[in-house]
Design a protein around this motif. Structure first.
Motif, PDB file in Angstrom:
ATOM      1  N   ILE A  97      36.199  47.060  40.367  1.00  0.00           N
ATOM      2  CA  ILE A  97      36.054  45.962  39.409  1.00  0.00           C
ATOM      3  C   ILE A  97      35.102  44.881  39.921  1.00  0.00           C
ATOM      4  O   ILE A  97      34.429  44.220  39.125  1.00  0.00           O
ATOM      5  N   THR A  98      35.033  44.686  41.234  1.00  0.00           N
ATOM      6  CA  THR A  98      34.125  43.661  41.752  1.00  0.00           C
ATOM      7  C   THR A  98      32.676  44.127  41.765  1.00  0.00           C
ATOM      8  O   THR A  98      31.769  43.301  41.874  1.00  0.00           O
ATOM      9  N   ASN A  99      32.459  45.423  41.631  1.00  0.00           N
ATOM     10  CA  ASN A  99      31.098  45.945  41.531  1.00  0.00           C
ATOM     11  C   ASN A  99      30.676  45.959  40.061  1.00  0.00           C
ATOM     12  O   ASN A  99      30.328  46.986  39.494  1.00  0.00           O
ATOM     13  N   SER A 100      30.722  44.779  39.438  1.00  0.00           N
ATOM     14  CA  SER A 100      30.416  44.653  38.019  1.00  0.00           C
ATOM     15  C   SER A 100      29.668  43.348  37.790  1.00  0.00           C
ATOM     16  O   SER A 100      29.464  42.555  38.710  1.00  0.00           O
ATOM     17  N   ALA A 101      29.259  43.139  36.540  1.00  0.00           N
ATOM     18  CA  ALA A 101      28.528  41.922  36.186  1.00  0.00           C
ATOM     19  C   ALA A 101      29.437  40.814  35.690  1.00  0.00           C
ATOM     20  O   ALA A 101      28.962  39.744  35.331  1.00  0.00           O
ATOM     21  N   ILE A 102      30.741  41.047  35.672  1.00  0.00           N
ATOM     22  CA  ILE A 102      31.683  40.037  35.189  1.00  0.00           C
ATOM     23  C   ILE A 102      31.920  39.022  36.305  1.00  0.00           C
ATOM     24  O   ILE A 102      32.389  39.383  37.391  1.00  0.00           O
ATOM     25  N   PRO A 103      31.600  37.748  36.083  1.00  0.00           N
ATOM     26  CA  PRO A 103      31.627  36.755  37.175  1.00  0.00           C
ATOM     27  C   PRO A 103      32.961  36.644  37.896  1.00  0.00           C
ATOM     28  O   PRO A 103      33.017  36.606  39.123  1.00  0.00           O
ATOM     29  N   ALA A 104      34.068  36.561  37.155  1.00  0.00           N
ATOM     30  CA  ALA A 104      35.371  36.368  37.792  1.00  0.00           C
ATOM     31  C   ALA A 104      35.767  37.549  38.660  1.00  0.00           C
ATOM     32  O   ALA A 104      36.593  37.394  39.570  1.00  0.00           O
ATOM     33  N   TRP A 105      35.218  38.712  38.402  1.00  0.00           N
ATOM     34  CA  TRP A 105      35.471  39.889  39.239  1.00  0.00           C
ATOM     35  C   TRP A 105      34.466  39.992  40.383  1.00  0.00           C
ATOM     36  O   TRP A 105      34.846  40.150  41.542  1.00  0.00           O
ATOM     37  N   SER A 106      33.195  39.909  40.055  1.00  0.00           N
ATOM     38  CA  SER A 106      32.169  40.141  41.078  1.00  0.00           C
ATOM     39  C   SER A 106      32.206  39.083  42.178  1.00  0.00           C
ATOM     40  O   SER A 106      31.979  39.395  43.352  1.00  0.00           O
ATOM     41  N   GLU A 107      32.503  37.840  41.824  1.00  0.00           N
ATOM     42  CA  GLU A 107      32.530  36.770  42.825  1.00  0.00           C
ATOM     43  C   GLU A 107      33.801  36.775  43.656  1.00  0.00           C
ATOM     44  O   GLU A 107      33.899  36.029  44.631  1.00  0.00           O
ATOM     45  N   ALA A 108      34.765  37.619  43.297  1.00  0.00           N
ATOM     46  CA  ALA A 108      36.011  37.740  44.064  1.00  0.00           C
ATOM     47  C   ALA A 108      35.991  38.952  44.982  1.00  0.00           C
ATOM     48  O   ALA A 108      37.049  39.404  45.439  1.00  0.00           O
ATOM     49  N   ARG A 109      34.809  39.469  45.286  1.00  0.00           N
ATOM     50  CA  ARG A 109      34.706  40.719  46.042  1.00  0.00           C
ATOM     51  C   ARG A 109      35.221  40.596  47.479  1.00  0.00           C
ATOM     52  O   ARG A 109      35.577  41.615  48.085  1.00  0.00           O
ATOM     53  N   LEU A 110      35.252  39.400  48.025  1.00  0.00           N
ATOM     54  CA  LEU A 110      35.714  39.248  49.412  1.00  0.00           C
ATOM     55  C   LEU A 110      37.237  39.293  49.507  1.00  0.00           C
ATOM     56  O   LEU A 110      37.789  39.875  50.451  1.00  0.00           O
ATOM     57  N   GLU A 111      37.927  38.685  48.560  1.00  0.00           N
ATOM     58  CA  GLU A 111      39.381  38.582  48.647  1.00  0.00           C
ATOM     59  C   GLU A 111      40.121  39.645  47.839  1.00  0.00           C
ATOM     60  O   GLU A 111      41.272  39.969  48.155  1.00  0.00           O
ATOM     61  N   MET A 112      39.483  40.199  46.811  1.00  0.00           N
ATOM     62  CA  MET A 112      40.193  41.124  45.934  1.00  0.00           C
ATOM     63  C   MET A 112      40.761  42.340  46.659  1.00  0.00           C
ATOM     64  O   MET A 112      41.892  42.776  46.353  1.00  0.00           O
ATOM     65  N   PRO A 113      40.062  42.958  47.628  1.00  0.00           N
ATOM     66  CA  PRO A 113      40.681  44.079  48.352  1.00  0.00           C
ATOM     67  C   PRO A 113      41.970  43.692  49.060  1.00  0.00           C
ATOM     68  O   PRO A 113      42.921  44.493  49.099  1.00  0.00           O
ATOM     69  N   PHE A 114      42.048  42.485  49.598  1.00  0.00           N
ATOM     70  CA  PHE A 114      43.274  42.044  50.251  1.00  0.00           C
ATOM     71  C   PHE A 114      44.382  41.810  49.228  1.00  0.00           C
ATOM     72  O   PHE A 114      45.559  42.097  49.492  1.00  0.00           O
ATOM     73  N   VAL A 115      44.019  41.295  48.058  1.00  0.00           N
ATOM     74  CA  VAL A 115      45.005  41.095  46.996  1.00  0.00           C
ATOM     75  C   VAL A 115      45.576  42.438  46.553  1.00  0.00           C
ATOM     76  O   VAL A 115      46.802  42.608  46.420  1.00  0.00           O
ATOM     77  N   PHE A 116      44.710  43.413  46.334  1.00  0.00           N
ATOM     78  CA  PHE A 116      45.166  44.722  45.879  1.00  0.00           C
ATOM     79  C   PHE A 116      45.951  45.444  46.970  1.00  0.00           C
ATOM     80  O   PHE A 116      46.957  46.115  46.694  1.00  0.00           O
ATOM     81  N   ALA A 117      45.502  45.354  48.217  1.00  0.00           N
ATOM     82  CA  ALA A 117      46.197  46.036  49.310  1.00  0.00           C
ATOM     83  C   ALA A 117      47.596  45.476  49.509  1.00  0.00           C
ATOM     84  O   ALA A 117      48.574  46.229  49.654  1.00  0.00           O
ATOM     85  N   SER A 118      47.723  44.155  49.508  1.00  0.00           N
ATOM     86  CA  SER A 118      49.043  43.544  49.692  1.00  0.00           C
ATOM     87  C   SER A 118      49.952  43.812  48.496  1.00  0.00           C
ATOM     88  O   SER A 118      51.154  44.049  48.653  1.00  0.00           O
ATOM     89  N   SER A 119      49.386  43.792  47.290  1.00  0.00           N
ATOM     90  CA  SER A 119      50.183  44.113  46.113  1.00  0.00           C
ATOM     91  C   SER A 119      50.664  45.560  46.153  1.00  0.00           C
ATOM     92  O   SER A 119      51.810  45.864  45.777  1.00  0.00           O
ATOM     93  N   ALA A 120      49.806  46.458  46.618  1.00  0.00           N
ATOM     94  CA  ALA A 120      50.201  47.865  46.744  1.00  0.00           C
ATOM     95  C   ALA A 120      51.301  48.029  47.788  1.00  0.00           C
ATOM     96  O   ALA A 120      52.261  48.789  47.589  1.00  0.00           O
TER      97      ALA A 120
END
Length: 337
Positions: free
Chosen positions: A155-178
């Motif tokens: 999702i962060t490899n996209s043109a949507i700002p709220a997703w693409s600009e969260a590329r640094l923290e989103m993997p940690f959010v998904f990993a901890s949620s998993a």
């Protein structure tokens, strides 16, 4: 100064807008099955790691339950993905080639590899409860971590700002949620005397998820409104409340009273060795722990839904795209950029 040599106009510049206020980037075409795919994929990957760790730690009951959770997750995930694609053959077409630069291509192969390894490992552990970890278990664990986090890269490899600009923290959010979902699923079925590793994992996962989410929202600045308003904001608040309540329940379920001495623990260990089929543990604490596991699962589902809907909100807001582009242009004009 203006072009005619007069004073500069004191009228503030209007905020740049798009043609009739229409969005600049296209909204995602994904169906509601995708956030559920994110959840079950994370459950499968994290449960495989938990099961492998439990096997090495000599906790066969926890390992079997975790392998069951991993098998459920890796079985449901392809079904949800195929429902979104529309036809089963479209998923098979994704396996014809491997494109290293495409998160979607790599994700399809990761899902297929983890599915084979997890199915084999879960079946072997069901047939041999005291089995030691072998190549299937290790393989499932190695592929499990990418399975739990590759959707963040997707999702962060996209043109949507709220997703693409969260590329640094989103993997940690998904990993901890998993990890929280894997712990929650295990705590629903694991006997009382073997819940400690899963309980510790669940509490730690909630803490890491909350910290990563806060850091992400703070760094996003104005873009964080996509996660804090409307449907995404409501889902995120519910997710954080459920996860926090689950962590509190796990802490409460792990408290020990006067029977927490070393001698009492040794006595319980001897009784468990003589009666391995006994569930063990205080029924009240067991119920609280199971409730905490259910809350963690519900929180993980809501978290993925919140992230999913934030992408739609960000794509529908042209100001987010414009402001992001203006900030980048201003940064490029700075001396030394």
């Amino acid at each position: 100064m203006n072009p005619k040599g007069g004073e500069a106009s004191m009228v503030p510049r209007e905020r740049p807008t798009t043609y009739y206020g229409r969005p600049i980037v296209k909204r995602p075409v994904w169906k509601p099955e995708i956030p559920l795919y994110f959840f079950f994929g994370g459950l499968a990957g994290a449960s495989a790691n938990l099961a492998t760790a439990a096997t090495f730690a000599g906790r066969p009951r926890l390992a079997r339950r975790a392998w069951a959770g991993a098998f459920v997750g890796v079985t449901v995930s392809p079904v949800l993905l195929i429902r979104d694609l529309g036809r089963p053959k479209r998923f098979l077409y994704m396996l014809r080639v491997i494109k290293i630069t495409s998160p979607m291509s790599l994700g399809a192969w990761i899902l297929a590899a983890n599915g084979g390894a997890t199915t084999l490992a879960a079946g072997l552990n069901l047939l041999a409860p005291r089995r030691r970890a072998g190549l299937p278990e290790i393989g499932a664990a190695l592929v499990g971590a990418p399975l739990a986090t590759y959707t963040a890269a997707l999702i962060t490899n996209s043109a949507i700002p709220a997703w693409s600009e969260a590329r640094l923290e989103m993997p940690f959010v998904f990993a901890s949620s998993a990890a929280a979902s894997a712990a929650g699923a295990a705590l629903l079925t694991v006997p009382g005397e073997e819940t400690e590793p899963a309980r510790a994992l669940g509490i730690a996962a909630v803490v890491v998820e909350e910290a990563a989410s806060r850091i992400m929202l703070k760094r996003l600045g104005p873009l964080a409104s996509a996660y804090e308003e409307d449907e995404a904001g409501k889902a995120d608040k519910v997710a954080r409340a459920l996860s926090a309540a689950g962590a509190v329940a796990l802490v409460a379920g792990g408290k020990r009273g006067s029977d927490g001495s070393r001698g009492a623990r040794r006595a319980r260990g001897r009784r468990a060795a003589k009666h391995p089929a006994a569930p063990g543990g205080d029924p009240a604490r067991r119920a609280i722990t199971a409730a905490g596991g259910a809350l963690l699962l519900a929180g993980a589902v809501c978290k993925r839904w919140a992230v999913f809907k934030a992408g739609f909100a960000s794509a529908a807001d042209p100001d987010q795209t414009i402001d992001l582009q203006r900030d980048r242009m201003a940064a490029e004009r700075r001396p030394g950029a």
